[in-house]
Design an enzyme around this catalytic site. Structure first.
Site, PDB file in Angstrom:
ATOM      1  N   LYS A  19       1.521  -0.797   0.459  1.00  0.00           N
ATOM      2  CA  LYS A  19       0.257  -0.060  -0.078  1.00  0.00           C
ATOM      3  C   LYS A  19       0.771   1.175   0.120  1.00  0.00           C
ATOM      4  O   LYS A  19      -0.092   2.204   0.462  1.00  0.00           O
ATOM      5  CB  LYS A  19      -0.974  -0.345   1.033  1.00  0.00           C
ATOM      6  CG  LYS A  19      -1.851  -1.253   1.052  1.00  0.00           C
ATOM      7  CD  LYS A  19      -2.373  -1.826   0.007  1.00  0.00           C
ATOM      8  CE  LYS A  19      -3.626  -1.049  -0.200  1.00  0.00           C
ATOM      9  NZ  LYS A  19      -4.239  -1.639  -1.442  1.00  0.00           N
ATOM     10  N   HIS A  51       6.599  -7.242  -2.366  1.00  0.00           N
ATOM     11  CA  HIS A  51       6.856  -6.870  -1.680  1.00  0.00           C
ATOM     12  C   HIS A  51       7.976  -7.310  -0.278  1.00  0.00           C
ATOM     13  O   HIS A  51       7.619  -7.328   0.743  1.00  0.00           O
ATOM     14  CB  HIS A  51       5.366  -7.051  -0.508  1.00  0.00           C
ATOM     15  CG  HIS A  51       4.023  -5.801  -1.237  1.00  0.00           C
ATOM     16  ND1 HIS A  51       4.670  -4.911  -1.716  1.00  0.00           N
ATOM     17  CD2 HIS A  51       3.115  -6.507  -1.802  1.00  0.00           C
ATOM     18  CE1 HIS A  51       3.221  -4.746  -2.337  1.00  0.00           C
ATOM     19  NE2 HIS A  51       2.501  -5.425  -2.714  1.00  0.00           N
ATOM     20  N   SER A  96      -4.705   2.571   4.281  1.00  0.00           N
ATOM     21  CA  SER A  96      -4.892   2.324   3.573  1.00  0.00           C
ATOM     22  C   SER A  96      -4.745   0.754   3.256  1.00  0.00           C
ATOM     23  O   SER A  96      -5.281  -0.063   2.931  1.00  0.00           O
ATOM     24  CB  SER A  96      -3.517   2.930   2.431  1.00  0.00           C
ATOM     25  OG  SER A  96      -3.631   2.350   1.159  1.00  0.00           O
TER      26      SER A  96
HETATM   27  P1  A3P Z   1      -4.920   5.010  -0.688  1.00  0.00           P
HETATM   28  O1  A3P Z   1      -5.366   3.263  -0.141  1.00  0.00           O
HETATM   29  O2  A3P Z   1      -4.462   5.706   0.764  1.00  0.00           O
HETATM   30  O3  A3P Z   1      -5.873   5.534  -1.639  1.00  0.00           O
HETATM   31  P2  A3P Z   1      -0.392  -0.465  -3.923  1.00  0.00           P
HETATM   32  O4  A3P Z   1      -0.786   0.231  -5.515  1.00  0.00           O
HETATM   33  O5  A3P Z   1       0.937  -0.322  -3.449  1.00  0.00           O
HETATM   34  O6  A3P Z   1      -1.918  -1.132  -3.159  1.00  0.00           O
HETATM   35  O7  A3P Z   1      -0.906   0.966  -3.033  1.00  0.00           O
HETATM   36  C1  A3P Z   1      -2.349   1.564  -2.590  1.00  0.00           C
HETATM   37  C2  A3P Z   1      -2.715   2.709  -2.776  1.00  0.00           C
HETATM   38  O8  A3P Z   1      -2.388   3.837  -3.410  1.00  0.00           O
HETATM   39  C3  A3P Z   1      -4.071   3.369  -2.539  1.00  0.00           C
HETATM   40  O9  A3P Z   1      -3.897   4.332  -1.271  1.00  0.00           O
HETATM   41  C4  A3P Z   1      -4.387   4.301  -3.897  1.00  0.00           C
HETATM   42  O10 A3P Z   1      -4.856   5.132  -3.978  1.00  0.00           O
HETATM   43  C5  A3P Z   1      -2.773   4.731  -4.339  1.00  0.00           C
HETATM   44  N1  A3P Z   1      -2.569   5.208  -5.097  1.00  0.00           N
HETATM   45  C6  A3P Z   1      -2.354   4.474  -6.310  1.00  0.00           C
HETATM   46  N2  A3P Z   1      -2.569   4.944  -7.289  1.00  0.00           N
HETATM   47  C7  A3P Z   1      -2.240   6.389  -7.195  1.00  0.00           C
HETATM   48  C8  A3P Z   1      -2.001   7.236  -7.527  1.00  0.00           C
HETATM   49  N3  A3P Z   1      -2.209   7.898  -9.749  1.00  0.00           N
HETATM   50  N4  A3P Z   1      -1.663   8.340  -6.925  1.00  0.00           N
HETATM   51  C9  A3P Z   1      -2.109   8.380  -6.112  1.00  0.00           C
HETATM   52  N5  A3P Z   1      -2.725   7.343  -5.522  1.00  0.00           N
HETATM   53  C10 A3P Z   1      -2.471   6.349  -5.600  1.00  0.00           C
END
Ligand code: A3P
Length: 293
Positions: A45, A107, A137
């Site tokens: 996340k 990860h 998140s």
């Molecule tokens: P949130 O849950 O705070 O919205 P991962 O890809 O490591 O699983 O992380 C997911 C997190 O990154 C989520 O956070 C998601 O919304 C955010 N995320 C993914 N793409 C994004 C983007 N283009 N801009 C900002 N946040 C992004």
């Protein structure tokens, strides 16, 4: 698709894991890296999908509409340690990639990275996100993803997070030990989610200089537009709506994409306790996170 029962956490060489990330252990550990492989390493996340899509577009954005409309990000950038046979075996998916460089997601904490990556000098991009937003998140992700252990109540989840009792273990150990690795392994580029939010273009420039890429101004603008939160949220190739174990009605994968959402979750008491504990675990003055921008 609801998966029951949810997977259980267990201690794996000192790190909390679920079997779907350890059942293919020997093959993952013996994975044969290539010098031109690019590894995307994160604590869950921290912005994995975002940086994956940026890299995918930098390398393969020219590949035409089919890839852009029919190949989800988790197939373009396989998840090395994922083992859900027969379909989702990350290490095999990497081996079957038809394109180079291979973009590989992990990860794993630094001590679990297959040694071949270090021997081959593969480039690694690590993205870290401030602990409070990362925890929030992760909490929502555990609620919506049936392949994760139960999220439980937020207060219990937060306690677990502080104790490293969530999948892939302690956030504190993860970000710290990857930071330390950067001091001895020069092919590691350490980035922050908050910097990406603040100035995505600048972070793409830094990334390109690390990778030796020089996209044209138009190409870069196109990438910045495509990887904006709203655009990735609408895009079926990046919003994980193609993955059945995630219930996006419980919480969307592309949830908020903000710095500081933790303020909507932490009580004053939780925040004080968290800060107290944080100080004890985050002793390296060089590794600084921003909790707001
Ligand atoms: P949130 O849950 O705070 O919205 P991962 O890809 O490591 O699983 O992380 C997911 C997190 O990154 C989520 O956070 C998601 O919304 C955010 N995320 C993914 N793409 C994004 C983007 N283009 N801009 C900002 N946040 C992004």
């Amino acid at each position: 698709m609801e998966v029951t029962p949810r997977p259980k956490l267990f201690d794996f060489h000192g790190v909390s894991m679920t079997r779907m990330f350890t059942d293919n252990w020997d093959n993952v550990q013996n994975f044969k890296a290539r010098p031109d492989d690019i590894v995307i390493a994160t604590y869950p996340k921290a912005g994995t999908t975002w940086i994956s899509y940026i890299l995918d577009l930098l390398y393969f954005g020219h590949m035409g509409p089919d890839r852009q409309t029919s190949l989800p990000i988790h197939e373009r950038v396989p998840f090395l340690e994922l083992y859900v046979p027969p379909m989702l075996i990350g290490a095999e998916m990497v081996e079957k990639l038809p394109t180079t460089p291979r973009l590989i997601k992990t990860h794993l904490p630094v001590q679990f990275i297959p040694k071949s990556f270090w021997e081959q000098g593969s480039r690694i991009i690590y993205v870290a996100r401030n602990a409070k937003d990362n925890a929030v998140s992760f909490y929502h992700f555990n609620r919506m993803n049936y392949a994760q252990p139960e999220a439980g109540e937020w207060s219990t989840f937060l306690q677990d997070f502080m104790e490293g009792k969530r999948v892939f273990g302690s956030w504190y150990d993860h970000v710290n030990s990857w930071w330390e690795k950067k001091q001895s392994y020069s092919n590691l580029h350490y980035m922050f989610y908050e910097d990406l939010i603040e100035d995505c273009g600048q972070e793409i420039d830094r990334l390109c200089s690390f990778l030796g890429l020089s996209p044209s101004a138009e190409e870069k603008e196109r990438i910045i537009t495509s990887v904006a939160f709203d655009s990735m949220k609408q895009n079926k190739m990046t919003n994980y709506t193609t993955v059945p174990v995630m219930n996006q009605e419980v919480s969307p994968f592309m949830r908020k994409g903000k710095v500081g959402d933790w303020k909507n979750h932490f009580t004053v008491a939780q925040n004080e306790q968290f800060d107290e504990d944080y100080k004890k675990k985050m002793k390296n003055p060089d590794l600084k996170f921003r909790f707001e921008i």
